[in-house]
Structures are given as C-alpha cells and as structure tokens.
Design a protein around this motif. Structure first.
Motif, short mmCIF file in Angstrom:
data_model
loop_
_atom_site.label_atom_id
_atom_site.label_comp_id
_atom_site.label_asym_id
_atom_site.label_seq_id
_atom_site.Cartn_x
_atom_site.Cartn_y
_atom_site.Cartn_z
N ARG A 1 0.86 -1.19 0.00
CA ARG A 1 0.00 0.00 0.00
C ARG A 1 0.89 1.24 0.00
NH1 ARG A 1 -5.39 0.98 1.51
NH2 ARG A 1 -5.83 3.06 2.32
N ASN B 1 -4.86 8.70 2.64
CA ASN B 1 -5.50 7.39 2.53
C ASN B 1 -5.09 6.48 3.69
OD1 ASN B 1 -2.82 7.17 1.68
ND2 ASN B 1 -3.26 5.49 0.26
N LEU C 1 -4.66 3.69 6.34
CA LEU C 1 -5.07 2.30 6.45
C LEU C 1 -5.55 2.07 7.87
CD1 LEU C 1 -5.15 -0.56 5.19
CD2 LEU C 1 -2.78 -0.85 5.95
N CYS D 1 -7.98 0.18 11.13
CA CYS D 1 -8.74 -0.91 11.73
C CYS D 1 -9.97 -0.30 12.39
CB CYS D 1 -7.89 -1.68 12.75
SG CYS D 1 -7.37 -0.71 14.19
#
Length: 380
Positions: A5, A307, A309, A311
């Motif tokens: 990513r 962007n 990432l 949880c």
C-alpha cells in the motif's frame, strides 16, 4: 512489493477554513498598542479603540505596504508608521494628515470580531460573506466562579491543522502518546460541530501527560467550527474531584503551519481560597500542556496521509474528514454527508485487554530493575 500500500501524502488546501478563529485573550489586546498576529497567510493588526472595542485589519497598509503593527493607535484609528495614514476599525482610511482628501477607494481588509469567553474571535471566509454569528462558540456560564484563564500558545511548522482535528476520533493515541486508558470513546458529528466523548484513567507505568494510576477523566470535547474546541473535564485525582474547562483552538498561519493556543480554567472548589484554586489550575495547565507537546512532537515528525489504512478501533477518520471538508469548500458546495448527524462508538474491549497486560509486564520489569539496582553495592 507490487501489492504494498502506498502513502498518499496529498497536497495542502489552497484556501483557509471558513469560520470563527481565536486570536487570544481579549484583554491582552486592550493596552493601547497595536498587536500583530500571524493568520491566514498574512499578518493581522489588532487594537482597541477609545471605547475598548477590538478591531482587526490586514496588517499591511494599502498605501505603500507599511507594517501597521509597527505603527501607533491614534484616537480610534491605527496609524501607519510609514506615512501616517490612519485606518478605522471599519476598514476605511479615516485621515491622511498631509492630504486634502482621502481617496474614495481607500479601504483595506477588515475582519469581523466577537468576544466569547474572554477571547477575541475573528470571522474568516474566502468567499467574503458576512460573519455568521449563529455558529459562534457558546458563551460559558458562570465563568466568575472559575479561576482566571491560564493561556499558552505554540507555533507548529510543517503540519496542516487537520493533523490536530484528526485527534477527535483517535482513541488509541491517548494510550501511546498521552499515557491514558480510554475505557469509553464515542463521537457525534452534526452540522458545524464535532464531539468526542471519552472516559479514561491514567497509566501507572508512565509519568507525564495523563499518566497516573490515580487520575480519572470524564471528557466531553466539542469543536464549534473548524478551529475552536471547548473541552469540559471532570477530573478525579486521588479522590479530589475538579471541574476543568479546556479551550483548544488554532489559527492557520500558512498552508502547512498554525498557531495552537490552549487555555485552562478550573471551577473554584468550595472552601478553597483563590490562591489555592489558581495553584490547582496551574497544575492542570502543566498536565494538559505537556499533552499538547506530546502531540507536537508527533506532528513535527510524521507525514500527512490522505488514505490512512485503518482498523475498526481507529474510529471514523474518513467521516470526520468529510465533516471537516465543509469549511474548505464554498457554501454552495457543502453536501449533506458533511453535515448530517453521524454517531460512532469505539469498542475499547480488545484494546484495554492488551493494554492491561502490557502495563502489568512493564510494571514487573520496572520492579525487577529497581531490585537489581538496589542489590548493587555502592562504591566505596
């Protein structure tokens, strides 16, 4: 790696947020002198007129660019040090002492003002709309029963002020950065407000920030617009309960810099004199101030991420950013998803299970180290 990513660092907005921004404690500007404040990519000049009303203009004279903050207050006007052009709080040139008349177009940028909670706020809008006073932060009740404000400021370079706003939804950083256990954490966004509700306790294995096993916080923190937050705090320290109000506000100074300001006031406990209450307020100011400095260290060393990432325990980052975007677009472009009511509660169960184990291991390691240190004989 082909499937790695990539970080999208994006670019900073080309405009500054629409809304009310705090310049500082109002009384600090009422000394009969001009004051300079960096804001919105320029310098502002602030002064009080003969009635004590505070005025804010762009800091540079429209005649030949003189720095009005280096000038003088003459009557109700601010006089330029270069040629003595005198500007009124309405943004019009009121007098040119050496000229027969003032040019009709002699106007400069004026900022509408409001004084709320003893603080001076200015309205900023790239579209040039009149100030929307219906969305001013609330005037706090019964401030005369609280201590005087303890006010601090820290200029942050290399970070857009959205980095500060992201904290509204960031449950986990309270443990790792501020040394606290958030046991309850939820958010509500609606209209121009974004609120964080949190209950937490301090970490017994850390000192500084909120780190203390005997410190319990119940917090309600609301942003009113893009830059002014009121944080109501019920603090329990060793059984001593205190009502604290924290103001956390900022003004953008450039595309990737801002002036962070924060003020603390404490409700005077019954039976305590003003000096003791002020001492308590100073201690809480140190604690919360150290927390801000912990954030500052992170901001100065991180990169922006468009962007992230995430949880599920990271909270509604993207929803918060949609809420925040409403202040960076024209009013006609504000979409319902930016202002519609949104609620989210973070399940802190897993986090607290892990953190309890980690803290227990840290305490055991600390105890073992102290035991080893105590067993080493002192040098003769």
């Amino acid at each position: 790696m082909a499937d790695a990513r990539l970080l999208d660092t994006g670019s900073t907005p080309l405009r500054f947020a629409r809304g009310w921004h705090c310049l500082g404690l109002a009384e600090s500007f009422r000394d009969g002198k001009p004051h300079g404040v960096q804001g919105f990519g320029t310098k502002l000049v602030v002064w009080a007129d003969s009635r004590g009303e505070l005025n804010v203009l762009d800091g540079y004279c429209r005649h030949m660019g003189g720095d009005l903050t280096q000038g003088a207050v003459k009557g109700d006007n601010i006089a330029c040090p270069f040629h003595d052009w005198r500007w009124g709080g309405d943004g019009r040139c009121q007098q040119i002492p050496y000229a027969r008349r003032v040019p009709l177009r002699a106007r400069t940028q004026r900022y509408e003002t409001a004084v709320v909670n003893d603080q001076l706020l200015v309205w900023h809008d790239p579209e040039g709309s009149p100030a929307d006073r219906s969305i001013l932060p609330p005037q706090l009740a019964d401030l005369d029963t609280y201590t005087d404000w303890i006010w601090n400021a820290e200029h942050i370079e290399g970070s857009h002020c959205r980095e500060l706003i992201d904290n509204v939804v960031d449950m986990a950083h309270f443990y790792y950065v501020h040394f606290a256990f958030p046991t309850d954490f939820r958010n509500v966004f609606e209209g121009h407000t974004a609120t964080q509700y949190m209950q937490s306790k301090g970490r017994p294995d850390k000192a500084g920030g909120y780190g203390s096993a005997e410190l319990f916080l119940k917090s309600e923190a609301t942003y009113y617009g893009p830059s002014y937050m009121v944080n109501w705090l019920d603090v329990d320290y060793k059984g001593f309960e205190t009502e604290v109000i924290l103001i956390n506000c900022h003004i953008p100074t450039g595309p990737d810099s801002f002036l962070l300001q924060y003020g603390i006031t404490v409700k005077k406990p019954e039976g305590l004199d003003d000096k003791t209450a002020a001492f308590i307020a100073s201690k809480y100011a140190e604690m919360f101030g150290s927390g801000f400095l912990q954030d500052v260290h992170i901001w100065k060393n991180k990169v922006p991420v468009q962007n992230p990432l995430l949880c599920e325990e990271d909270g509604p980052v993207y929803q918060l950013r949609r809420w925040y975007e409403q202040f960076y677009v024209d009013v006609a472009d504000v979409r319902p998803e930016m202002t519609d009511r949104f609620e989210f509660e973070v399940d802190t169960t897993k986090a607290n299970e892990f953190w309890q184990v980690e803290v227990a291991e840290n305490l055991a390691a600390m105890a073992a180290q102290e035991s080893d240190d105590a067993s080493v004989p002192a040098e003769a």
